[in-house]
Motif scaffolding. Sequence first.
Motif, short mmCIF file in Angstrom:
data_model
loop_
_atom_site.label_atom_id
_atom_site.label_comp_id
_atom_site.label_asym_id
_atom_site.label_seq_id
_atom_site.Cartn_x
_atom_site.Cartn_y
_atom_site.Cartn_z
N GLU A 32 0.82 -1.21 0.00
CA GLU A 32 0.00 0.00 0.00
C GLU A 32 0.86 1.27 0.00
OE1 GLU A 32 -3.29 -0.16 -0.34
OE2 GLU A 32 -3.24 -2.35 -0.31
N ALA A 35 -0.85 4.97 0.56
CA ALA A 35 -1.25 5.22 1.94
C ALA A 35 -0.04 5.31 2.85
CB ALA A 35 -2.20 4.11 2.42
N HIS A 108 -5.70 -4.36 10.88
CA HIS A 108 -5.57 -3.69 9.59
C HIS A 108 -4.10 -3.50 9.22
CE1 HIS A 108 -9.88 -1.86 9.86
NE2 HIS A 108 -9.87 -3.09 9.38
N GLN A 147 -14.11 -2.82 6.48
CA GLN A 147 -13.13 -2.45 5.46
C GLN A 147 -12.62 -3.64 4.65
OE1 GLN A 147 -10.24 0.65 6.70
NE2 GLN A 147 -11.25 0.56 8.69
N GLY A 149 -13.71 -5.00 2.10
CA GLY A 149 -13.80 -4.78 0.66
C GLY A 149 -12.63 -4.04 0.06
N TYR A 150 -11.82 -3.41 0.88
CA TYR A 150 -10.63 -2.73 0.35
C TYR A 150 -9.60 -3.73 -0.16
CZ TYR A 150 -12.11 1.75 2.40
OH TYR A 150 -12.78 2.90 2.71
N ALA A 152 -6.98 -4.98 1.32
CA ALA A 152 -5.60 -4.66 1.69
C ALA A 152 -5.02 -5.83 2.48
CB ALA A 152 -5.55 -3.37 2.50
N SER A 214 -15.63 2.55 6.01
CA SER A 214 -15.92 1.25 5.41
C SER A 214 -15.61 1.29 3.93
CB SER A 214 -17.39 0.87 5.62
OG SER A 214 -18.22 1.70 4.82
N ALA A 215 -15.49 0.10 3.36
CA ALA A 215 -15.35 -0.02 1.92
C ALA A 215 -16.69 0.30 1.26
CB ALA A 215 -14.89 -1.43 1.55
N ASP A 216 -16.64 0.66 -0.01
CA ASP A 216 -17.87 0.95 -0.76
C ASP A 216 -18.82 -0.24 -0.71
OD1 ASP A 216 -16.80 3.38 -1.40
OD2 ASP A 216 -16.21 2.82 -3.45
N TYR A 218 -20.65 -1.18 1.84
CA TYR A 218 -20.93 -1.65 3.19
C TYR A 218 -21.87 -0.68 3.88
CZ TYR A 218 -20.15 -3.43 7.92
OH TYR A 218 -20.31 -3.97 9.18
#
Length: 303
Positions: A32, A35, A108, A147, A149-150, A152, A214-216, A218
């Motif tokens: 990543e 970030a 995370h 999260q 759905g990200y 990572a 959250s990820a899109d 959710y």
Amino acid sequence: MAYSKLAFVTALAFAGSAQARRAHDPLLQPIEPVAASRWLIDQPPLHIYGNTYLVGFGGLNVGLIRTNAGLILIDGSLPQGVKRVEAHIRALGLRLQDIRYILSTEPHFDHASGIGALARDSHATVLAGKAAVRALETGRPSPDDPQAGYGAHYHGVGPVRGVSDGYRLTLGGVTITAVATPGHTAGSTSWTWQSCEQGVCKAMLFAASLNPVSADGYLFTAPEHVTGVEAFRRSFATMKALPCDVLISAHPDQSGGDEKAARLRAGTEPNPFIDPNACRIFAERFEKLFDKRIADEKAHRIK
């Protein structure tokens, strides 16, 4: 002279092979990068209060507690930050091999993906909330993580000892208590202990994130996520009620820790980190954001 040349060539070869090993070390492979570049802002280690230090970065805290029987690290940043964390620890005159435990706030990548290398290099035992163990060991978020759905992912950190809310770890006269603060992740855990200076002791807290990101796709208001909403509500109440003289949040900017650190480095007195209202303010800030998130979902402003 011939011997000196041979020694020099051997040293170069050794250094080169060490660099090659590091380049192929799975626990140090960068992840990543976009970030990471925002968070891994290098800064010198900082003494906060008593036995407590920060050895992380401008956008990502890594805590260090010094005891009479060794060191305790809280979080580990990212793989590309590990060597700098280790350098910060050495800069304090401390040894990596004296790290006995590494405590995780959440599984995370930004807080946990460097723990594997730090645990390997120090032979420390890793502790985390029970619900975070599988995600930490695999480097894959739990399906119920807002999260997830990200996507990572990171290299798993190795064996992790799961602990329950209220678990107490004692090392060298210092007792650290696990405080379950789920919501951001199911296994999010904050850690509290006491630090003393000249006989004056303060309640310290290293807080897991409470932000409702959250990820899109959710939705916290979806029926299957009701337990997550309840967890957030409990965590806000818990955080507001905790004894808390000094708050260190996993991301410093979430609690004004970046500004406090700058003032402390500048010699500001009294110590800007000492604030008995810090945990309450921290919880109330994210409770308001959570309320707004729920309202936006119900009004179909977030889908």
